[in-house]
Design an enzyme around this catalytic site. Structure first.
Site, short mmCIF file in Angstrom:
data_model
loop_
_atom_site.label_atom_id
_atom_site.label_comp_id
_atom_site.label_asym_id
_atom_site.label_seq_id
_atom_site.Cartn_x
_atom_site.Cartn_y
_atom_site.Cartn_z
N SER A 268 8.04 5.66 -3.18
CA SER A 268 8.07 4.55 -4.13
C SER A 268 8.90 3.43 -3.49
O SER A 268 8.66 3.04 -2.36
CB SER A 268 8.65 5.02 -5.46
OG SER A 268 8.73 3.96 -6.40
N TYR B 284 4.02 -5.65 -7.24
CA TYR B 284 4.43 -4.61 -6.29
C TYR B 284 5.32 -3.58 -6.99
O TYR B 284 5.09 -2.37 -6.86
CB TYR B 284 5.16 -5.21 -5.10
CG TYR B 284 5.75 -4.18 -4.17
CD1 TYR B 284 4.93 -3.46 -3.30
CD2 TYR B 284 7.11 -3.89 -4.18
CE1 TYR B 284 5.45 -2.47 -2.47
CE2 TYR B 284 7.64 -2.91 -3.36
CZ TYR B 284 6.82 -2.22 -2.50
OH TYR B 284 7.34 -1.24 -1.68
N LYS C 250 4.89 0.63 -7.79
CA LYS C 250 5.86 1.65 -7.43
C LYS C 250 6.42 2.36 -8.67
O LYS C 250 6.78 3.54 -8.60
CB LYS C 250 6.98 1.04 -6.59
CG LYS C 250 6.48 0.55 -5.22
CD LYS C 250 5.80 1.65 -4.44
CE LYS C 250 5.43 1.24 -3.03
NZ LYS C 250 4.83 2.36 -2.25
#
Length: 279
Positions: A136, A151, A155
């Site tokens: 992650s 983004y 994650k």
């Protein structure tokens, strides 16, 4: 011996993946390494050998993923440790990123990872042992970074699905760990790994400042040592009770504690409202 294990590492031609594969091979592990370009793997790590298998794989093509995993099993007979490392960064405000830009980030960072898990889990389950590391980011736990919303959300998704995955595979003797790296000195902030919006909106001053800071100031000066990250993953893979959540880097460690303290503070402040909604 622990170093008889077979590792399958995605995104291995550069960055954290490359450093991990180098360390694994140096310590005698068997490694299947994937990239979009087999030639880039061979250039960095050498040709096929008894301990090394370079594989060209397209994460978003499920047939390509299955083919790579089948080749690995044919070569090494099994897979013991999976490292889902492949992915890329996207830095842009939510308003300015197009639907296509956002979806592509999810296709690689989330759905590509799921493709790999889907075709590797049966092997680990049959072995009744194994370990899955899903990479992650501290941005998948602490998301208050202007311009990193998409983004970070990919994650966060990786973290969330891994928590469920860990519960699902535990009865089969298989472990799962979410790895939250902070800033490590790799090429992640270079143009090849960090994309910017096609149609930036200049009014987002803080986002533009973040772009400049990451491209000009942080890139090349990250505090984290990727070799030590590789060593940490190997160490955790050999532990009988590995963590579900693994924060790597002092910056990640501190931001995680900051997030925990913030949430605890809000829980206390708003407890009356929270618990007052029951019948």
């Amino acid at each position: 011996m622990g170093n008889n294990k077979v590792w399958f590492v995605t995104g291995a031609s550069k960055g954290l993946g490359l450093e991990l594969v180098k360390k694994l091979l140096a310590e005698g592990f068997k490694v299947a390494a994937t990239s979009r370009s087999e030639s880039s793997l061979i250039k960095e790590l050498g040709n096929v050998s008894e301990n090394f298998l370079p594989l060209e794989m397209d994460l978003v093509d499920e047939k390509s993923v299955k083919n790579a995993i089948d080749k690995t099993v044919n070569h090494f007979k099994t897979i013991d440790v999976l490292v889902n490392n492949a992915g890329y960064g996207l830095l842009g405000a939510l308003e300015e990123l197009t639907d296509a830009e956002a979806r592509k980030n999810y296709e690689v960072n989330v759905f590509g990872l799921l493709n790999v898990i889907r075709h590797t889990a049966p092997i680990l389950r049959a072995n009744q042992s194994g370990h899955i590391f899903n990479i992650s980011s501290i941005g998948g736990y602490y998301g208050e970074f202007p311009g990193w919303g998409i983004y970070c959300s990919t994650k966060f998704a990786v973290a969330g699905l891994t928590e469920s995955l860990a519960a699902e595979i535990k009865p089969f003797g298989v472990h799962a760990t979410i790895v939250y790296p902070g800033y490590f000195r790799t090429d992640f902030l270079k143009d090849s790994s960090l994309l910017l919006p096609e149609n930036p909106i200049e009014e987002y001053k803080e986002v533009r400042q973040s772009e400049n800071a990451h491209k000009e100031g942080i890139n090349g000066n990250q505090p984290g040592d990727p070799v030590k990250l590789a060593e940490a993953l190997i160490k955790v893979s050999q532990d009988q009770n590995p963590p579900l959540h693994l924060f790597l880097g002092e910056d990640a460690f501190n931001m995680a504690n900051q997030k925990i303290a913030s949430v605890q503070g809000e829980l206390g402040q708003w407890k009356e409202v929270s618990v007052g909604t029951n019948f």
